[in-house]
Design an enzyme around this catalytic site. Sequence first.
Site, PDB file in Angstrom:
ATOM      1  N   TYR A 170      16.483 -49.814 -19.098  1.00  0.00           N
ATOM      2  CA  TYR A 170      16.191 -49.003 -20.237  1.00  0.00           C
ATOM      3  C   TYR A 170      14.944 -49.683 -21.147  1.00  0.00           C
ATOM      4  O   TYR A 170      14.455 -49.164 -21.894  1.00  0.00           O
ATOM      5  CB  TYR A 170      17.320 -48.791 -21.164  1.00  0.00           C
ATOM      6  CG  TYR A 170      18.082 -47.639 -20.511  1.00  0.00           C
ATOM      7  CD1 TYR A 170      19.447 -47.469 -21.247  1.00  0.00           C
ATOM      8  CD2 TYR A 170      18.234 -46.942 -19.223  1.00  0.00           C
ATOM      9  CE1 TYR A 170      20.412 -46.558 -20.653  1.00  0.00           C
ATOM     10  CE2 TYR A 170      19.152 -46.149 -18.663  1.00  0.00           C
ATOM     11  CZ  TYR A 170      20.172 -46.017 -19.513  1.00  0.00           C
ATOM     12  OH  TYR A 170      21.143 -44.985 -19.071  1.00  0.00           O
ATOM     13  N   ARG A 212      17.308 -38.572 -13.380  1.00  0.00           N
ATOM     14  CA  ARG A 212      16.683 -37.729 -14.414  1.00  0.00           C
ATOM     15  C   ARG A 212      15.805 -36.451 -13.775  1.00  0.00           C
ATOM     16  O   ARG A 212      15.110 -35.970 -14.225  1.00  0.00           O
ATOM     17  CB  ARG A 212      15.477 -38.557 -15.190  1.00  0.00           C
ATOM     18  CG  ARG A 212      16.191 -39.746 -15.822  1.00  0.00           C
ATOM     19  CD  ARG A 212      16.824 -39.558 -16.994  1.00  0.00           C
ATOM     20  NE  ARG A 212      17.377 -40.662 -17.706  1.00  0.00           N
ATOM     21  CZ  ARG A 212      18.325 -41.333 -17.438  1.00  0.00           C
ATOM     22  NH1 ARG A 212      19.055 -41.122 -16.178  1.00  0.00           N
ATOM     23  NH2 ARG A 212      18.684 -42.520 -17.959  1.00  0.00           N
ATOM     24  N   THR A 232      22.008 -36.376 -11.370  1.00  0.00           N
ATOM     25  CA  THR A 232      22.295 -35.992 -10.053  1.00  0.00           C
ATOM     26  C   THR A 232      23.517 -35.161 -10.149  1.00  0.00           C
ATOM     27  O   THR A 232      23.730 -34.282  -9.391  1.00  0.00           O
ATOM     28  CB  THR A 232      22.344 -37.274  -9.113  1.00  0.00           C
ATOM     29  OG1 THR A 232      21.719 -38.027  -9.782  1.00  0.00           O
ATOM     30  CG2 THR A 232      22.606 -36.986  -7.774  1.00  0.00           C
ATOM     31  N   ARG A 233      24.628 -35.601 -10.793  1.00  0.00           N
ATOM     32  CA  ARG A 233      25.868 -34.751 -10.846  1.00  0.00           C
ATOM     33  C   ARG A 233      25.989 -33.518 -11.540  1.00  0.00           C
ATOM     34  O   ARG A 233      26.749 -32.958 -10.935  1.00  0.00           O
ATOM     35  CB  ARG A 233      26.889 -35.770 -11.403  1.00  0.00           C
ATOM     36  CG  ARG A 233      26.513 -36.142 -12.887  1.00  0.00           C
ATOM     37  CD  ARG A 233      27.577 -37.237 -13.506  1.00  0.00           C
ATOM     38  NE  ARG A 233      27.435 -37.385 -14.817  1.00  0.00           N
ATOM     39  CZ  ARG A 233      26.805 -38.618 -15.143  1.00  0.00           C
ATOM     40  NH1 ARG A 233      25.805 -39.166 -14.227  1.00  0.00           N
ATOM     41  NH2 ARG A 233      26.247 -39.080 -16.213  1.00  0.00           N
ATOM     42  N   HIS A 243      27.856 -45.501 -11.131  1.00  0.00           N
ATOM     43  CA  HIS A 243      26.903 -46.399 -11.884  1.00  0.00           C
ATOM     44  C   HIS A 243      27.341 -47.815 -12.325  1.00  0.00           C
ATOM     45  O   HIS A 243      28.630 -47.852 -12.543  1.00  0.00           O
ATOM     46  CB  HIS A 243      26.330 -45.679 -12.981  1.00  0.00           C
ATOM     47  CG  HIS A 243      25.652 -44.398 -12.657  1.00  0.00           C
ATOM     48  ND1 HIS A 243      24.070 -44.708 -12.210  1.00  0.00           N
ATOM     49  CD2 HIS A 243      25.930 -43.247 -12.257  1.00  0.00           C
ATOM     50  CE1 HIS A 243      23.493 -43.416 -11.988  1.00  0.00           C
ATOM     51  NE2 HIS A 243      24.746 -42.642 -11.935  1.00  0.00           N
ATOM     52  N   GLU A 246      30.668 -45.324 -15.179  1.00  0.00           N
ATOM     53  CA  GLU A 246      29.633 -46.251 -15.512  1.00  0.00           C
ATOM     54  C   GLU A 246      30.506 -47.705 -15.788  1.00  0.00           C
ATOM     55  O   GLU A 246      31.487 -47.644 -16.817  1.00  0.00           O
ATOM     56  CB  GLU A 246      29.040 -45.929 -16.793  1.00  0.00           C
ATOM     57  CG  GLU A 246      27.757 -46.895 -17.042  1.00  0.00           C
ATOM     58  CD  GLU A 246      26.615 -46.653 -16.336  1.00  0.00           C
ATOM     59  OE1 GLU A 246      26.011 -45.471 -16.626  1.00  0.00           O
ATOM     60  OE2 GLU A 246      25.965 -47.670 -15.848  1.00  0.00           O
ATOM     61  N   TYR A 303      20.067 -35.422 -20.039  1.00  0.00           N
ATOM     62  CA  TYR A 303      19.199 -35.504 -19.173  1.00  0.00           C
ATOM     63  C   TYR A 303      19.717 -34.928 -17.982  1.00  0.00           C
ATOM     64  O   TYR A 303      20.881 -34.675 -17.817  1.00  0.00           O
ATOM     65  CB  TYR A 303      18.559 -36.749 -18.923  1.00  0.00           C
ATOM     66  CG  TYR A 303      19.532 -37.896 -18.966  1.00  0.00           C
ATOM     67  CD1 TYR A 303      19.827 -38.734 -19.936  1.00  0.00           C
ATOM     68  CD2 TYR A 303      20.278 -38.355 -17.805  1.00  0.00           C
ATOM     69  CE1 TYR A 303      20.726 -39.709 -20.049  1.00  0.00           C
ATOM     70  CE2 TYR A 303      21.173 -39.103 -17.698  1.00  0.00           C
ATOM     71  CZ  TYR A 303      21.399 -39.963 -18.857  1.00  0.00           C
ATOM     72  OH  TYR A 303      22.434 -41.069 -18.672  1.00  0.00           O
TER      73      TYR A 303
END
EC number: 3.5.1.15
Lengths: 315, 309
Positions: free
Chosen positions: A290, A73, A169-170, A118, A180, A166
């Site tokens: 989360y 984020r 990183t990528r 992820h 994911e 958001y």
Amino acid sequence: MSSRTNVSCLHEAKRVAIFGGTHGNEMSGITLVNMWKQNSAEIERNGLLIKPFISNPKAVEKCTRYIDTDLNRAFTPENLSAPDVEGLLYEVQRAKEINRMFGHKGSSDAYDVIFDLHNTTSNMGSTLILESSTDLFNLQMVHYIKKAMAPHTCSVLLNEHPQLKYSTTRSVAKHPIGLEVGPQPQGVLRSNVFESMRTILKHALDFNEFFNSGVEFPPCTVDVFRVQERMDYPRDTNGNITAMVHPHLQDCDWEPLNRGDPMFLTFDGRTILYEGANTVYPTFINEAAYYEKQQAFTTTCREILAANAIRKAFK
Amino acid sequence: MKAVAMPTVSRVAVCGGTHGNELAGIYLVREMLKKRADGTEPVSVVTVMSNSRAAQLCVRYVETDLNRCFTRAALSAPVSETSPYEMIRSQELNALLGPKASAQAVDLLCDLHNTTANTGLCLITYSDHDWICLHICKHLKHMQFPYMLDICYAKAYLCPTSILFLSAMEIGPQPHGVVRSAIFSAMQEGVQLMMDWICQFNSGMLFEGGWVDVYTMVKNIDYPRDSETHVITAAVHPDLQDRDFCLLHPGDPMFLCFSGETLRYRGKEALYPFFINEGAYYEKGVALSLARKRRVQIPSWFVNVDEPK
């Protein structure tokens, strides 16, 4: 009129990075990247410069999601332009470093592709995450991957929501792709999840190699789930959750949730129903990380995206 | 087998959050703490959040694993403000629940845990003569939730001195940091049935003896690791993953290396694997544990209020 006029000619996608450990307890990506750093034979492709990279090494060392703040984020314009001073949060420092190495975000010097690996505790299976509905290269890539993985299902999640999107990183790269795979507990390596992620990447790199070699990919459509809304747990005045994801919803990622369907079960046994007007397709159901982000699950709607034919632009 | 008379179980402790990210026990203890005792309960229950600091941070432990701080050495070591939090806490818990002579003495302690392994509901006892634990295990077969029920004999963990009987109730699979409603409900029902058993016992009911399958720990198996870096080089094999308490025979697949090679179980004796791929055990060098199964005969059991404690 020749159909060749509808082919989009795109820049070669030569510089590719594979990020593991953006979250230090999501083990498939960490294990794959460490393996490939030691021996890169499996990921080498003609015409591609591929860099496996551990994004958050301190978090990986502690097997924790993050040290000071969520790296995934942290790539906001404010953070990336923050001056280099003492006392910067670790992940903000790291974001600036990653932006220098693989960016700068938004510039023509940025890496062409970043795959960010992820895991999730949710039952999402293999999921590809896109941030744009108009990135033709990415759309064609996920179409290729889905076909190659069949009959194993690959879902595509599109997060283009203006408020819920958001700074990942990528997002430093021109073509960011999130991989994911779940369900897998944090800190655990499950063989089937590991091998699924490995196979997805194999197909992704194959696509990239074909594209760079001049192969033309015909027009295609991609079924996606578009992020709509974040649903939090019911909480008390102290912020503690007062209910759990209902057993009928638990593990039902990507399945329709209709008005009147059970959604939460309170600790004292009461069912709370979904009251939305439209059918939605929940995902990220009961993701461990989360709870602190006030998210029990995310609702999505189904959409079909169309992509033009693409090929590499001639020099 | 001769029937055994035992004293009343007057005071029970239920502990949650010994590991701060094992959420079913934490939420169950929070719910139990909300219900105020009104003095009419047949059994006095002390409900304890063992490691509240770790629970607040949703981590297994803050400085050191609380569940390893109950050795004689740890409980008698001098502690100061600078000691690891869990070392201080274990001595506090021991003082709260342990001392026999005090008015607070606890007769039975149940420590609630979750695991990422597919163990179902598992009672862990620290003595192979823990008849109460085995009787409770028999009673828990009435649970409506379709979980397997097994008991393991393992080294003493959360074990304040002088507790009459104790066990851990371990339920999996559940990721750390997650509460799954089916797991929470199973734990809630398990604790309730345990309380029902205690009340029935205290009111004079005779519990028939019988036979209970007990799994006794034999050894731990670590992941294959790189000799230099110590990094793991394989994952639990898909054929073994999630097969807790299913017999593992010599030659059965155990690990799938990243290189593609299958590593097989080389032991001579078929044994029962459990705690297969528990997230917290990577740092302890344990991929799975192996146990021997035996049938243990338990005597009929009844209360004798005159029996000394």
